[in-house]
Design an enzyme around this catalytic site. Structure first.
Site, PDB file in Angstrom:
ATOM      1  N   LYS A 208       1.404  -1.051  -0.275  1.00 33.23           N
ATOM      2  CA  LYS A 208       0.086   0.352  -0.254  1.00 33.23           C
ATOM      3  C   LYS A 208       0.779   1.564   0.149  1.00 33.23           C
ATOM      4  O   LYS A 208       1.126   1.480   1.119  1.00 33.23           O
ATOM      5  CB  LYS A 208      -1.240   0.103   1.385  1.00 33.23           C
ATOM      6  CG  LYS A 208      -1.831   1.518   1.885  1.00 33.23           C
ATOM      7  CD  LYS A 208      -2.303   2.423   0.966  1.00 33.23           C
ATOM      8  CE  LYS A 208      -2.992   3.217   1.802  1.00 33.23           C
ATOM      9  NZ  LYS A 208      -1.264   4.171   1.761  1.00 33.23           N
ATOM     10  N   GLU A 286       9.963   1.259  10.561  1.00 34.25           N
ATOM     11  CA  GLU A 286      10.367   2.225  10.624  1.00 34.25           C
ATOM     12  C   GLU A 286       9.606   4.077  10.811  1.00 34.25           C
ATOM     13  O   GLU A 286       8.972   4.057  10.521  1.00 34.25           O
ATOM     14  CB  GLU A 286      10.939   1.609   9.285  1.00 34.25           C
ATOM     15  CG  GLU A 286      12.788   2.881   9.761  1.00 34.25           C
ATOM     16  CD  GLU A 286      12.622   3.489   8.574  1.00 34.25           C
ATOM     17  OE1 GLU A 286      12.272   5.031   9.440  1.00 34.25           O
ATOM     18  OE2 GLU A 286      12.791   3.848   7.303  1.00 34.25           O
ATOM     19  N   CYS A 320      13.506  10.584   7.832  1.00 35.87           N
ATOM     20  CA  CYS A 320      13.382  10.406   8.902  1.00 35.87           C
ATOM     21  C   CYS A 320      14.413  10.062   9.673  1.00 35.87           C
ATOM     22  O   CYS A 320      14.784  10.587  11.007  1.00 35.87           O
ATOM     23  CB  CYS A 320      13.030   8.687   8.995  1.00 35.87           C
ATOM     24  SG  CYS A 320      11.615   8.354   8.746  1.00 35.87           S
ATOM     25  N   GLU A 418       9.975  16.327  15.375  1.00 38.33           N
ATOM     26  CA  GLU A 418      10.897  15.949  13.762  1.00 38.33           C
ATOM     27  C   GLU A 418       9.518  17.167  13.225  1.00 38.33           C
ATOM     28  O   GLU A 418       9.107  16.711  12.301  1.00 38.33           O
ATOM     29  CB  GLU A 418       9.841  14.553  13.047  1.00 38.33           C
ATOM     30  CG  GLU A 418      10.928  14.459  11.842  1.00 38.33           C
ATOM     31  CD  GLU A 418      10.329  12.942  12.124  1.00 38.33           C
ATOM     32  OE1 GLU A 418       9.231  12.512  11.979  1.00 38.33           O
ATOM     33  OE2 GLU A 418      11.656  11.796  10.857  1.00 38.33           O
TER      34      GLU A 418
HETATM   35  C1  SIN Z   1      13.292   7.325   5.152  1.00 38.74           C
HETATM   36  O1  SIN Z   1      14.119   8.629   5.299  1.00 38.74           O
HETATM   37  O2  SIN Z   1      12.184   6.959   5.647  1.00 38.74           O
HETATM   38  C2  SIN Z   1      14.274   6.630   4.713  1.00 38.74           C
HETATM   39  C3  SIN Z   1      15.895   7.401   4.339  1.00 38.74           C
HETATM   40  C4  SIN Z   1      16.393   6.450   3.843  1.00 38.74           C
HETATM   41  O3  SIN Z   1      16.609   5.361   3.741  1.00 38.74           O
HETATM   42  O4  SIN Z   1      18.158   6.523   4.045  1.00 38.74           O
END
Ligand code: SIN
Length: 516
Positions: A208, A286, A320, A418
């Protein structure tokens, strides 16, 4: 040679410009064989049962690029059934690792061959500068190659037995159907990082993709189809924001789905975790980070500034693992800011499909509103805006100026949450203890970075920084070979590396007794 190179460059550029124009106008299905406006279930390109669709827009100019099916739980049930049948009835679970590796290699080759087209689609729907999209294709494809190689090394063990009439073995078996929920910020790599690990393990998948970036997902799927993936092994369902929550819930609660893997916000991750609890479902998460980026006084400042630029401005800060809080030691604080300011001022901002652009738009209105509010909140609470700090409406509705904010305090949103935008927020510190205390004073623990040329300090901080990944004198740490994942509320499980497949297998213990 020079003319030849120039000629090829000019040709590539012409092809690029042609494709860019097509994407700009609308993704043209006849000419763009990778542009799909249907989802993919059981080896067929299908619309939603309801017949509904939703628009996909280009964040650079908010023009509609195309439509995709707005699937709901009825369609997702079809996809789960297809994946379940493929795993059990069509016996994908019994396929050999060699065959799965060959299939993934074929997919990898097709992804490589079509890298320019995929990059253009990605830039059009995500706003990512084209050079970064190409970088993501390299990164995303590397997971397919890596897991094609890893597929053949999922070994079991023969365990020394305590009784001589017994033989004990541990074997790894694919867990079943995996539901993969992926984000908009890496529309390619987050799919391949999950799907190739799952497929290498012998699982089937229902993907998805994020509602903002389904076209890249469908382009990858088209190439998986061309590579010859058997029916039902890889399914993709597209849904709008309106249906996202119910679709996620179904994937978490269906008894036919054995594992969930999600990349996205901590808030959504917590919800999915709860929804998986009833079925004691395997889950990999994650989630969000709040990465500290510490510059100690012994650091090579030039390297630290390059690392800061790479970490902060990759995908316009929408990553992230992007540096979120810059902790700069007193002695080098002003010099670091001054060198960083020069670099930031030189960034080229604009539509990511244009030559040389380094900073594109943010993904959507929610995101630009959030970044704007965070900067306003810091200003009101007394922070100092060193550079930028405003929306760039002259470029479009979703652009935010690369910004530096200093004198941050712990009651400010820029400090605690964040950012996911092009804002460098700076905190000054005096001692190593203070830096560690600030860096670790968060429930997030995805990535961290520090710059130091003091060897003892390097080892101390590597041990004491509470994050799942650390860049030591390095701002770009992502690679297929590395174990990607967080601690605390930043997630569970690891992706990529030799551990990535473990998320999709279970260990079965076999005890052969009564042996003579
Ligand atoms: C992410 O921002 O979720 C992944 C970043 C990465 O794999 O470098």
């Amino acid at each position: 040679m020079a003319t030849l190179l120039l000629g090829r460059f000019a040709l590539n550029r012409a092809v690029n410009l042609g494709l860019t124009r097509m994407i700009g106008n609308s993704l043209n299905r006849r000419t763009m064989h990778l542009h799909q406006n249907h989802a993919f279930i059981n080896g067929k390109w299908v619309g939603a049962r309801s017949g509904l669709t939703f628009d996909v827009t280009n964040p650079a100019n908010e023009q509609v690029l195309g439509t995709v099916p707005d699937m709901d739980i009825n369609d997702v049930n079809d996809a789960i059934d297809a994946a379940h049948n493929a795993f059990y009835d069509k016996k994908w679970h019994n396929s050999t690792a060699k065959d799965r590796a060959a299939l993934l290699k074929k997919w990898f080759q097709l992804l490589e061959k079509n890298r320019k087209e995929i990059a253009l689609i990605m830039t059009a729907e995500s706003g990512k500068p084209i050079a970064e999209s190409e970088g993501e294709i390299t990164y995303g494809n590397s997971f397919v190659e890596w897991f094609a190689e890893e597929a053949r090394r999922v070994y079991g063990e023969i365990v020394p037995t305590p009784q001589s009439n017994r033989q004990m073995m541990l074997v790894k078996q694919p867990i079943g159907v995996a539901g993969l929920i992926t984000p908009w910020n890496f529309p390619h790599a987050m799919i391949t990082r999950k799907a190739s690990a799952a497929i290498a393990a012998g699982c089937t998948v229902v993907i998805k993709p994020a509602e903002d970036t389904p076209l890249t997902a469908l382009a990858l799927t088209k190439l998986a189809e061309e590579a010859g993936f058997p029916k039902g092994v890889l399914n993709v369902v597209t849904s709008s924001r309106k249906n996202a929550a119910s679709v996620g819930k179904l994937l978490c609660q269906s008894e036919k789905v054995a594992a969930i893997s999600f990349t996205g916000s901590t808030e959504v991750g917590k919800l999915l975790y709860k929804q998986c609890a009833n079925g004691i479902k395997r889950i990999g998460l994650e989630l969000g980070g709040n990465a500290p980026f510490i510059v100690f006084k012994s650091a090579d400042l030039d390297k630290a500034v390059i690392g800061a630029m790479n970490s902060k401005f990759r995908n316009c800060g929408q990553t992230c693992i992007s540096a979120n809080r810059f902790l700069i030691q007193d002695e080098v604080h002003d010099e670091f800011i001054s060198r960083l300011t020069e670099k930031i001022k030189a960034l080229k901002i604009g539509d990511g499909s244009h030559d040389g652009v380094q900073i594109g738009p943010l993904i959507n209105h929610a995101q630009i509103n959030k970044v704007t509010q965070f900067v306003e909140d810091a200003k009101q609470k007394g922070a100092n805006v060193v550079l930028g700090g405003r929306q760039l409406s002259e470029h479009g509705a979703l652009y935010f100026e690369p910004t530096i904010v200093s004198h941050l305090r712990d009651d400010m949103k820029l400090y605690r949450e964040e950012i996911f935008g092009p804002v460098v927020s700076i905190i000054r510190f005096k001692t190593e203890e203070e830096a560690l205390q600030i860096a670790n004073a968060t429930q997030r623990g995805l990535a961290g970075y520090f710059y130091s040329n003091d060897l003892n300090q390097v080892f101390r901080i590597s041990k004491l920084l509470e994050t799942g990944m650390i860049g030591v004198n390095e701002g770009l740490i992502s690679a297929a070979e590395a174990a990607f994942g967080g601690i605390k509320e930043s997630g569970i499980g690891r992706e990529g590396s030799k551990y990535g497949i473990d998320e999709y297998v279970y260990i079965k213990y076999l005890c052969y007794g009564g042996l003579e």
